[in-house]
Design an enzyme around this catalytic site. Structure first.
Site, PDB file in Angstrom:
ATOM      1  N   ARG A  56       0.835  -1.212   0.000  1.00 22.51           N
ATOM      2  CA  ARG A  56       0.000   0.000   0.000  1.00 22.51           C
ATOM      3  C   ARG A  56       0.868   1.260   0.000  1.00 22.51           C
ATOM      4  O   ARG A  56       0.539   2.264  -0.625  1.00 22.51           O
ATOM      5  CB  ARG A  56      -0.938  -0.010   1.209  1.00 22.51           C
ATOM      6  CG  ARG A  56      -1.980  -1.115   1.101  1.00 22.51           C
ATOM      7  CD  ARG A  56      -3.026  -1.009   2.163  1.00 22.51           C
ATOM      8  NE  ARG A  56      -3.766   0.231   2.055  1.00 22.51           N
ATOM      9  CZ  ARG A  56      -4.459   0.779   3.045  1.00 22.51           C
ATOM     10  NH1 ARG A  56      -4.510   0.193   4.215  1.00 22.51           N
ATOM     11  NH2 ARG A  56      -5.115   1.905   2.861  1.00 22.51           N
ATOM     12  N   HIS A 106      -6.733   7.426  11.787  1.00 26.66           N
ATOM     13  CA  HIS A 106      -6.390   5.996  11.652  1.00 26.66           C
ATOM     14  C   HIS A 106      -4.897   5.783  11.392  1.00 26.66           C
ATOM     15  O   HIS A 106      -4.507   4.730  10.899  1.00 26.66           O
ATOM     16  CB  HIS A 106      -7.220   5.345  10.530  1.00 26.66           C
ATOM     17  CG  HIS A 106      -8.673   5.159  10.887  1.00 26.66           C
ATOM     18  ND1 HIS A 106      -9.631   4.790   9.980  1.00 26.66           N
ATOM     19  CD2 HIS A 106      -9.313   5.279  12.081  1.00 26.66           C
ATOM     20  CE1 HIS A 106     -10.810   4.696  10.599  1.00 26.66           C
ATOM     21  NE2 HIS A 106     -10.646   4.999  11.868  1.00 26.66           N
TER      22      HIS A 106
HETATM   23  P1  OAD Z   1     -15.084   2.521   2.377  1.00 25.47           P
HETATM   24  O1  OAD Z   1     -14.402   1.691   1.341  1.00 25.47           O
HETATM   25  O2  OAD Z   1     -15.848   1.824   3.419  1.00 25.47           O
HETATM   26  O3  OAD Z   1     -16.073   3.551   1.666  1.00 25.47           O
HETATM   27  C1  OAD Z   1     -15.679   4.320   0.577  1.00 25.47           C
HETATM   28  C2  OAD Z   1     -16.796   5.279   0.239  1.00 25.47           C
HETATM   29  O4  OAD Z   1     -16.348   6.117  -0.818  1.00 25.47           O
HETATM   30  C3  OAD Z   1     -18.098   4.622  -0.231  1.00 25.47           C
HETATM   31  O5  OAD Z   1     -19.206   5.267   0.375  1.00 25.47           O
HETATM   32  C4  OAD Z   1     -18.102   4.866  -1.737  1.00 25.47           C
HETATM   33  O6  OAD Z   1     -19.410   5.029  -2.271  1.00 25.47           O
HETATM   34  C5  OAD Z   1     -17.348   6.192  -1.814  1.00 25.47           C
HETATM   35  N1  OAD Z   1     -16.658   6.415  -3.093  1.00 25.47           N
HETATM   36  C6  OAD Z   1     -16.091   5.520  -3.941  1.00 25.47           C
HETATM   37  N2  OAD Z   1     -15.543   6.136  -4.999  1.00 25.47           N
HETATM   38  C7  OAD Z   1     -15.774   7.467  -4.821  1.00 25.47           C
HETATM   39  C8  OAD Z   1     -15.466   8.634  -5.580  1.00 25.47           C
HETATM   40  N3  OAD Z   1     -14.811   8.571  -6.745  1.00 25.47           N
HETATM   41  N4  OAD Z   1     -15.858   9.836  -5.093  1.00 25.47           N
HETATM   42  C9  OAD Z   1     -16.540   9.909  -3.911  1.00 25.47           C
HETATM   43  N5  OAD Z   1     -16.846   8.857  -3.158  1.00 25.47           N
HETATM   44  C10 OAD Z   1     -16.481   7.647  -3.600  1.00 25.47           C
HETATM   45  O7  OAD Z   1     -13.962   3.483   2.999  1.00 25.47           O
HETATM   46  P2  OAD Z   1     -13.991   4.304   4.366  1.00 25.47           P
HETATM   47  O8  OAD Z   1     -15.373   4.756   4.684  1.00 25.47           O
HETATM   48  O9  OAD Z   1     -12.926   5.319   4.278  1.00 25.47           O
HETATM   49  O10 OAD Z   1      -9.940   1.544   8.476  1.00 25.47           O
HETATM   50  O11 OAD Z   1     -13.559   3.199   5.396  1.00 25.47           O
HETATM   51  C11 OAD Z   1     -13.399   3.536   6.740  1.00 25.47           C
HETATM   52  C12 OAD Z   1     -12.320   2.688   7.368  1.00 25.47           C
HETATM   53  O12 OAD Z   1     -12.594   1.318   7.123  1.00 25.47           O
HETATM   54  C13 OAD Z   1     -10.942   2.891   6.789  1.00 25.47           C
HETATM   55  O13 OAD Z   1     -10.254   3.986   7.350  1.00 25.47           O
HETATM   56  C14 OAD Z   1     -10.246   1.602   7.082  1.00 25.47           C
HETATM   57  C15 OAD Z   1     -11.369   0.663   6.691  1.00 25.47           C
HETATM   58  O14 OAD Z   1     -11.346  -0.588   7.221  1.00 25.47           O
HETATM   59  C16 OAD Z   1      -8.925   0.745   8.903  1.00 25.47           C
HETATM   60  O15 OAD Z   1      -8.210   0.091   8.147  1.00 25.47           O
HETATM   61  C17 OAD Z   1      -8.772   0.754  10.385  1.00 25.47           C
END
Ligand code: OAD
Length: 234
Positions: A56, A106
């Site tokens: 990563r 995080h």
């Molecule tokens: P997710 O993968 O859960 O969610 C990503 C979000 O971004 C979703 O709601 C998608 O619809 C949206 N998305 C995708 N492409 C996009 C784009 N081009 N423009 C705007 N939005 C878009 O990721 P996080 O919510 O960040 O933690 O996940 C939260 C945490 O879960 C992370 O920090 C990580 C993960 O497990 C750890 O590793 C501790």
């Protein structure tokens, strides 16, 4: 609308080529998070966990900040009030896009942490379980990443920012991981206006006052221009 607090998630970096976690083809469809993102997984197989974060880190080094990261940096420099970015992302694209006030709740891919003495330093490109801590010389080196089951960083500061904000905006986060998923409700309870900018409604979409849906590189620069126009900054 003087104080703006922004929460970002993997969606803001998606168009820079960094995968999200829960979308189709997301990282958690390819890797078992219990094996690569928990303290227990690290204890079982530190080589595998370092391999995951080494990859990563290499990926992130070749990625570039996109128009959404840059728009938030412009907001920070041009808005008359304070703009704080709280990110769940461990990449450095906010900083490379020019942002200054960034809280990494995080952790950070480019930082290493000694599990024995809590010393932190700049991570080498390739980390491995036999690396010594430069301070205490223990072989307890790990990525400075908050794993599932661990307490996110800077939570006292974050709650202070949230409750003192005039506007809370969540960008590109699915609303599946707490405590970040609860920030909109937390801010709302303190009388703060809330807005969601995301590709599609998140799991906590109902807790926001307003929302705009679309790719971050479209909706974020558009929203930033509106804020700066409304406050007479452009
Ligand atoms: P997710 O993968 O859960 O969610 C990503 C979000 O971004 C979703 O709601 C998608 O619809 C949206 N998305 C995708 N492409 C996009 C784009 N081009 N423009 C705007 N939005 C878009 O990721 P996080 O919510 O960040 O933690 O996940 C939260 C945490 O879960 C992370 O920090 C990580 C993960 O497990 C750890 O590793 C501790």
């Amino acid at each position: 609308m003087s104080r703006i607090v922004i929460l970002t998630g993997a969606g803001i970096s998606a168009e820079s080529g960094l995968g999200t976690f829960r979308d189709k083809d997301g990282l958690w469809t390819k890797y078992d998070l219990n094996e690569v993102a928990t303290p227990e997984g690290f204890a079982r197989n530190p080589d595998l966990v370092h391999e995951f974060y080494n990859a990563r880190r290499a990926n992130c080094r070749t990625a570039q900040p996109n128009a959404a990261h840059e728009a938030l940096a412009q907001l920070q420099s041009d808005h008359t009030g304070r703009v704080t970015i709280i990110t769940q992302n461990v990449d450095d694209l906010h900083e490379r896009g020019g942002a200054t006030d960034v809280i990494h709740m995080h952790g950070e891919l480019f930082r290493a942490l000694c599990a024995a003495c809590d010393h932190r330093w700049v991570a080498p490109p390739e980390m491995s379980p036999d690396h010594l801590c430069p301070s205490c010389k223990a072989t307890a080196t790990r990525p400075d990443i908050v794993w599932f089951g661990e307490m996110p960083y800077h939570m006292d500061d974050i709650y202070e920012h949230l409750t003192e904000a005039d506007l809370f905006v969540a960008i590109g986060t699915s609303g599946n991981v707490y405590p970040a998923a609860g920030f909109a409700a937390e801010a709302s309870a303190a009388g703060v206006e809330t807005l969601e900018l995301n590709l599609e409604p998140s799991a906590v979409a109902g807790t926001f006052d307003a929302a705009r849906f679309g790719p971050a590189t479209d909706v974020v620069p558009m929203w930033v221009t509106e804020v700066l126009e409304r406050t007479g900054q452009v």
